[in-house]
Design a protein around this motif. Structure first.
Motif, PDB file in Angstrom:
ATOM      1  N   PRO A   1      28.224  20.813  50.491  1.00  0.00           N
ATOM      2  CA  PRO A   1      29.437  21.535  50.898  1.00  0.00           C
ATOM      3  C   PRO A   1      29.819  22.641  49.920  1.00  0.00           C
ATOM      4  CG  PRO A   1      29.998  19.397  50.001  1.00  0.00           C
ATOM      5  CD  PRO A   1      28.505  19.421  50.123  1.00  0.00           C
ATOM      6  N   LEU A   2      30.403  23.676  50.485  1.00  0.00           N
ATOM      7  CA  LEU A   2      30.884  24.802  49.688  1.00  0.00           C
ATOM      8  C   LEU A   2      32.232  24.431  49.072  1.00  0.00           C
ATOM      9  CD1 LEU A   2      30.382  27.798  48.891  1.00  0.00           C
ATOM     10  CD2 LEU A   2      31.674  28.430  50.947  1.00  0.00           C
ATOM     11  N   GLN A   3      32.273  24.355  47.750  1.00  0.00           N
ATOM     12  CA  GLN A   3      33.504  24.029  47.015  1.00  0.00           C
ATOM     13  C   GLN A   3      33.708  25.115  45.959  1.00  0.00           C
ATOM     14  OE1 GLN A   3      31.743  19.920  46.312  1.00  0.00           O
ATOM     15  NE2 GLN A   3      33.944  19.391  46.360  1.00  0.00           N
ATOM     16  N   LEU A   4      34.780  25.895  46.129  1.00  0.00           N
ATOM     17  CA  LEU A   4      34.969  27.062  45.269  1.00  0.00           C
ATOM     18  C   LEU A   4      36.315  27.030  44.548  1.00  0.00           C
ATOM     19  CD1 LEU A   4      33.655  29.885  47.641  1.00  0.00           C
ATOM     20  CD2 LEU A   4      32.449  28.828  45.730  1.00  0.00           C
ATOM     21  N   ARG A   5      36.269  27.475  43.315  1.00  0.00           N
ATOM     22  CA  ARG A   5      37.477  27.702  42.519  1.00  0.00           C
ATOM     23  C   ARG A   5      37.661  29.206  42.375  1.00  0.00           C
ATOM     24  NH1 ARG A   5      35.829  26.221  37.900  1.00  0.00           N
ATOM     25  NH2 ARG A   5      35.839  28.206  36.783  1.00  0.00           N
ATOM     26  N   PHE A   6      38.887  29.681  42.645  1.00  0.00           N
ATOM     27  CA  PHE A   6      39.188  31.108  42.543  1.00  0.00           C
ATOM     28  C   PHE A   6      40.162  31.318  41.389  1.00  0.00           C
ATOM     29  CE2 PHE A   6      38.247  30.064  46.911  1.00  0.00           C
ATOM     30  CZ  PHE A   6      37.288  31.008  47.243  1.00  0.00           C
ATOM     31  N   GLU A   7      39.794  32.204  40.502  1.00  0.00           N
ATOM     32  CA  GLU A   7      40.619  32.455  39.316  1.00  0.00           C
ATOM     33  C   GLU A   7      40.473  33.930  38.949  1.00  0.00           C
ATOM     34  OE1 GLU A   7      41.455  30.158  35.070  1.00  0.00           O
ATOM     35  OE2 GLU A   7      39.663  29.710  36.272  1.00  0.00           O
ATOM     36  N   CYS A   8      41.596  34.626  38.918  1.00  0.00           N
ATOM     37  CA  CYS A   8      41.570  36.072  38.666  1.00  0.00           C
ATOM     38  C   CYS A   8      41.656  36.336  37.162  1.00  0.00           C
ATOM     39  CB  CYS A   8      42.711  36.762  39.408  1.00  0.00           C
ATOM     40  SG  CYS A   8      42.554  36.633  41.195  1.00  0.00           S
ATOM     41  N   THR A   9      40.558  36.092  36.488  1.00  0.00           N
ATOM     42  CA  THR A   9      40.481  36.342  35.046  1.00  0.00           C
ATOM     43  C   THR A   9      40.027  37.778  34.801  1.00  0.00           C
ATOM     44  OG1 THR A   9      38.170  35.654  34.949  1.00  0.00           O
ATOM     45  CG2 THR A   9      39.840  33.927  34.692  1.00  0.00           C
ATOM     46  N   VAL A  10      40.020  38.159  33.532  1.00  0.00           N
ATOM     47  CA  VAL A  10      39.562  39.507  33.174  1.00  0.00           C
ATOM     48  C   VAL A  10      38.117  39.704  33.644  1.00  0.00           C
ATOM     49  CG1 VAL A  10      39.040  41.066  31.251  1.00  0.00           C
ATOM     50  CG2 VAL A  10      41.122  39.658  31.193  1.00  0.00           C
ATOM     51  N   GLU A  11      37.309  38.657  33.461  1.00  0.00           N
ATOM     52  CA  GLU A  11      35.891  38.770  33.835  1.00  0.00           C
ATOM     53  C   GLU A  11      35.711  38.949  35.336  1.00  0.00           C
ATOM     54  OE1 GLU A  11      37.157  36.444  31.900  1.00  0.00           O
ATOM     55  OE2 GLU A  11      36.300  36.955  29.941  1.00  0.00           O
ATOM     56  N   THR A  12      36.430  38.149  36.131  1.00  0.00           N
ATOM     57  CA  THR A  12      36.254  38.246  37.590  1.00  0.00           C
ATOM     58  C   THR A  12      36.799  39.565  38.121  1.00  0.00           C
ATOM     59  OG1 THR A  12      38.332  37.031  37.936  1.00  0.00           O
ATOM     60  CG2 THR A  12      36.288  35.760  37.933  1.00  0.00           C
ATOM     61  N   ILE A  13      37.905  40.041  37.563  1.00  0.00           N
ATOM     62  CA  ILE A  13      38.463  41.331  38.009  1.00  0.00           C
ATOM     63  C   ILE A  13      37.504  42.470  37.658  1.00  0.00           C
ATOM     64  CG2 ILE A  13      40.351  42.979  37.679  1.00  0.00           C
ATOM     65  CD1 ILE A  13      42.205  40.552  37.274  1.00  0.00           C
ATOM     66  N   CYS A  14      36.863  42.380  36.485  1.00  0.00           N
ATOM     67  CA  CYS A  14      35.858  43.396  36.110  1.00  0.00           C
ATOM     68  C   CYS A  14      34.675  43.371  37.086  1.00  0.00           C
ATOM     69  CB  CYS A  14      35.360  43.142  34.688  1.00  0.00           C
ATOM     70  SG  CYS A  14      36.520  43.665  33.416  1.00  0.00           S
ATOM     71  N   ALA A  15      34.277  42.160  37.507  1.00  0.00           N
ATOM     72  CA  ALA A  15      33.168  42.041  38.454  1.00  0.00           C
ATOM     73  C   ALA A  15      33.518  42.713  39.778  1.00  0.00           C
ATOM     74  CB  ALA A  15      32.823  40.578  38.679  1.00  0.00           C
ATOM     75  N   VAL A  16      34.772  42.531  40.222  1.00  0.00           N
ATOM     76  CA  VAL A  16      35.221  43.187  41.454  1.00  0.00           C
ATOM     77  C   VAL A  16      35.248  44.702  41.270  1.00  0.00           C
ATOM     78  CG1 VAL A  16      37.201  43.495  42.998  1.00  0.00           C
ATOM     79  CG2 VAL A  16      36.531  41.192  42.257  1.00  0.00           C
ATOM     80  N   ASP A  17      35.745  45.155  40.131  1.00  0.00           N
ATOM     81  CA  ASP A  17      35.851  46.590  39.854  1.00  0.00           C
ATOM     82  C   ASP A  17      34.486  47.273  39.828  1.00  0.00           C
ATOM     83  OD1 ASP A  17      37.867  48.430  39.638  1.00  0.00           O
ATOM     84  OD2 ASP A  17      37.712  48.571  37.448  1.00  0.00           O
ATOM     85  N   GLU A  18      33.468  46.507  39.406  1.00  0.00           N
ATOM     86  CA  GLU A  18      32.121  47.076  39.294  1.00  0.00           C
ATOM     87  C   GLU A  18      31.281  46.877  40.548  1.00  0.00           C
ATOM     88  OE1 GLU A  18      30.549  45.152  35.871  1.00  0.00           O
ATOM     89  OE2 GLU A  18      31.885  46.201  34.465  1.00  0.00           O
ATOM     90  N   HIS A  19      31.855  46.162  41.516  1.00  0.00           N
ATOM     91  CA  HIS A  19      31.116  45.905  42.760  1.00  0.00           C
ATOM     92  C   HIS A  19      30.922  47.216  43.529  1.00  0.00           C
ATOM     93  CE1 HIS A  19      30.212  44.240  46.762  1.00  0.00           C
ATOM     94  NE2 HIS A  19      29.839  43.137  46.117  1.00  0.00           N
ATOM     95  N   LYS A  20      29.768  47.378  44.183  1.00  0.00           N
ATOM     96  CA  LYS A  20      29.433  48.668  44.795  1.00  0.00           C
ATOM     97  C   LYS A  20      30.346  49.031  45.978  1.00  0.00           C
ATOM     98  CE  LYS A  20      25.745  46.752  47.721  1.00  0.00           C
ATOM     99  NZ  LYS A  20      24.300  46.855  48.074  1.00  0.00           N
ATOM    100  N   THR A  21      30.926  48.010  46.652  1.00  0.00           N
ATOM    101  CA  THR A  21      31.852  48.328  47.757  1.00  0.00           C
ATOM    102  C   THR A  21      33.303  48.001  47.397  1.00  0.00           C
ATOM    103  OG1 THR A  21      31.418  46.158  48.749  1.00  0.00           O
ATOM    104  CG2 THR A  21      30.090  48.017  49.527  1.00  0.00           C
ATOM    105  N   LEU A  22      33.529  46.830  46.789  1.00  0.00           N
ATOM    106  CA  LEU A  22      34.903  46.450  46.432  1.00  0.00           C
ATOM    107  C   LEU A  22      35.493  47.391  45.392  1.00  0.00           C
ATOM    108  CD1 LEU A  22      34.522  42.561  46.208  1.00  0.00           C
ATOM    109  CD2 LEU A  22      35.403  43.903  48.130  1.00  0.00           C
TER     110      LEU A  22
END
Length: 668
Positions: free
Chosen positions: A479-500
């Motif tokens: 099963p897909l079990q996910l934790r979502f946390e808006c840390t500096v690292e995850t926000i940077c990953a979103v910022d560097e994403h080619k579409t997001l």
């Protein structure tokens, strides 16, 4: 044979200079064929001349010449020449030697068209221009290639040895034209093993076919072996060959044997089966190892798609290796089983990849499945390494039959002959090992005996049911079990994403979440909507999915994600990153070894092997596939325990002692 071959090839000394080394074979091969034909015709010159003069039609000439030249131990001639020339006579007029030889070659009967494949007229004129024609003609005129001096089998060896030298000098793949005689004899013995008594019957008639015939070496050995069992047997030899030079040699060789020359045809077997409507008693083949089929891909694909009627309907291998295409071809050429229960037999040389390459559902696996489910595989023999002239890789003999004896039905015999190789005194190319007569006899005894373990004690043998090589590949989901946390690292990953990263204000919206972790995807999505609204943003469904895939990480403590819509609504969503595959053998855990036992066998395997170790896992039944694999080496693997620590320590102390002695010698 090596002495004769060396003498024939010694004409290369004459060619050196005007010819590049790679071009020697284009001269030597056709002159060898011409001299062989000349020596075969020599005792019958008078009878031939009389018949040619008396009968104008080719059919009449062929019939009367065959009768007039037939002897107790040799078939009559079915070819002739209208020219009075021989090499010796042509040399008596040196000023017109080229024209004399062209007249000589042009006088052969139309069924002997092999010299066109050599481009022999051009060879003669080029030799003449380079002032080498007389020397070459004199050289070959001195060689005795009469049947009394050189048998058909020895002549086949000579041709193939010359081709090997030719290909080697041209840095070409010599081994693709040249199957070692020890391999051929073993293959023939295995194919004939169960038919030995029947082959001795009076009136025996058998057809033998090689789709990659080369110079006809396999056909020659098979023919001579059959006549050794029954001198009165009648054989019809058939072959197809892509290479024009080897095709020409094979056709000339079969003509000399009294065979129908139309039974040897030129062309690519994978593109066009020149004997499409014929089936044979015996099929023998050594297709080239590791060659791709890119050049014929469209033809093969078209036949594969021919509504299940083509040779390649069961499946296609990868374009990098054509071996399994030849396997399908030879299987399709076995004669149908008659009322007496006699069918066809195949012996084919293959490398190791057809045993195991490709997983369940792939073309190679489907081809193995076709062979096993139709009970066509009788035995597979593993040969020693270094058996072939151009490769040292592992090789196997596959013996196929569509009319197995009752005791062999639905069984496959594996024979490990890897330990039966005898070292050659001098290697030939990559060939360093041969199977001598004693080893060949031991392998044939093991095959004929169908023993479960070891044959006569010299050859390891194991017998399996066909479905011992079948398995199901199942997909195990977690099963897909996910934790979502808006840390500096995850926000940077979103910022560097080619579409997001192109969505203005998205990073600011995520920063407003703070450091609070979310263990429920639906709750995170609801909160995401609020924060996006505060920034005046709206995301499409696809963008939202990309976002949570980017920042979500697996956490066993998180809630399980479920499908929100569609046919799977409310069901657990699988985590692709944790997806796993399991191979479940037919008959696992004592369950019935049959296709119908799929569900009960797989469920039992899953409950015992998977479920206790992976919480919440389930099987995606829609992705289950049936596969086939023949893990030959695994079945004959013998564990070799490592040395003890005491032995290793003793070796180290000995080596250290030797080093210290050397150092003391240097210091002194």
């Amino acid at each position: 044979m090596s002495v004769l071959s060396s003498f024939v090839w010694s004409v290369a000394d004459t060619l050196r200079g005007p010819y590049a080394e790679a071009d020697y074979g284009s001269v030597i091969l056709p002159f060898t064929v011409l001299r062989r034909l000349e020596c075969v015709l020599e005792p019958h010159r008078d009878a031939m001349a009389e018949i040619v003069a008396k009968y104008p039609g080719e059919q009449q000439r062929r019939t009367h010449l065959k009768i007039a030249t037939r002897t107790e131990d040799r078939a009559g001639l079915s070819f002739w020449t209208t020219s009075a020339y021989t090499l010796k006579k042509a040399l008596q007029d040196p000023d017109n030697l080229a024209e004399n030889l062209i007249n000589y070659v042009g006088g052969f009967s139309s069924n002997l068209d092999v010299f066109r494949s050599f481009g022999f007229e051009n060879v003669i004129r080029t030799l003449d221009e380079r002032d080498r024609l007389a020397q070459v003609a004199r050289h070959f005129g001195r060689i005795d290639l009469s049947p009394d001096a050189v048998s058909n089998a020895d002549m086949g060896d000579l041709f193939e040895n010359l081709i090997y030298r030719f290909a080697e000098s041209a840095n070409d793949g010599a081994g693709q034209f040249y199957t070692p005689r020890d391999v051929v004899r073993l293959l023939v013995d295995l194919v004939y093993a169960e038919d030995t008594e029947a082959l001795r019957d009076r009136g025996t008639v058998r057809s033998i076919y090689d789709p990659t015939v080369g110079t006809g070496g396999m056909l020659t050995v098979a023919d001579e072996h059959l006549h050794g069992l029954n001198p009165d047997a009648s054989t019809a030899l058939f072959g197809q060959e892509i290479n024009p030079r080897t095709y020409a040699i094979c056709k000339a060789d079969l003509l000399i044997k009294g065979q129908d020359p139309s039974n040897v045809r030129q062309g690519d077997t994978l593109v066009v089966d020149k004997f499409e409507n014929r089936r044979f008693d015996y099929v023998l083949s050594n297709p080239p190892f590791g060659t791709d089929w890119k050049a014929v891909e469209s033809d093969v694909n078209n036949e594969h798609a021919r509504g299940g009627k083509g040779r390649f309907a069961p499946g296609l291998p990868g374009v990098g290796d054509a071996a399994m295409l030849f396997l399908l071809h030879v299987a399709s050429k076995m004669r149908d089983v008659d009322d007496s229960g006699r069918g066809g037999k195949v012996g084919i040389v293959l490398n190791g990849s057809p045993l195991f390459n490709g997983g369940a559902g792939s073309g190679p696996s489907d081809i193995r499945g076709h062979m096993l489910e139709n009970d066509l595989v009788e035995a597979i023999v593993a040969l020693p390494n270094d058996m072939f002239y151009n490769t040292g890789i592992a090789t196997y003999l596959w013996i196929l039959s569509n009319a197995k004896p009752s005791e062999r039905e639905h069984k496959v015999q594996l024979i490990d002959a890897t330990g039966l190789g005898s070292k050659l005194r001098k290697s030939i190319g990559s060939k360093r090992v041969e199977i001598a007569e004693e080893g060949r006899e031991a392998i044939v005894r093991a095959f004929a005996g169908l023993e479960g373990e070891g044959g006569d004690g010299a050859v390891p043998v194991k017998v399996f049911d066909n479905l011992d090589f079948a398995y199901w590949t199942i997909i195990v989901e977690r099963p897909l079990q996910l934790r979502f946390e808006c840390t500096v690292e995850t926000i940077c990953a979103v910022d560097e994403h080619k579409t997001l990263g192109k969505i203005e204000g998205l990073a600011e919206a995520l920063k407003s979440f703070g450091d609070e972790p979310y263990l429920n995807r639906e709750k995170f999505n609801r909160e995401l909507g609020k924060h996006l609204g505060d920034e005046g943003l709206r995301l499409t469904t696809a963008q939202r999915k990309t976002l949570w895939q980017t920042i979500g990480v697996h956490d066993d403590a998180a809630d399980i994600c479920v499908h929100a819509s569609g046919t799977n609504k409310g069901e657990n969503e699988p985590d692709v990153a944790l997806r796993d595959t399991e191979n479940v053998p037919f008959g696992w855990g004592g369950h019935p070894k049959m296709h119908e036992a799929l569900e009960e066998t797989v469920r039992a395997y899953f409950d015992f092997e998977v479920k206790p170790h992976v919480n919440g896992a389930w099987i995606d039944w829609s992705k289950t596939k049936t596969g086939y694999e023949i893990p030959f080496t695994r079945h004959f693997y013998a564990y070799d325990p490592p040395r003890t620590l005491a032995e290793i320590d003793a070796d180290l102390e000995r080596v250290v002692g030797e080093i210290m002695e050397l150092l003391r010698g240097v210091e002194s």
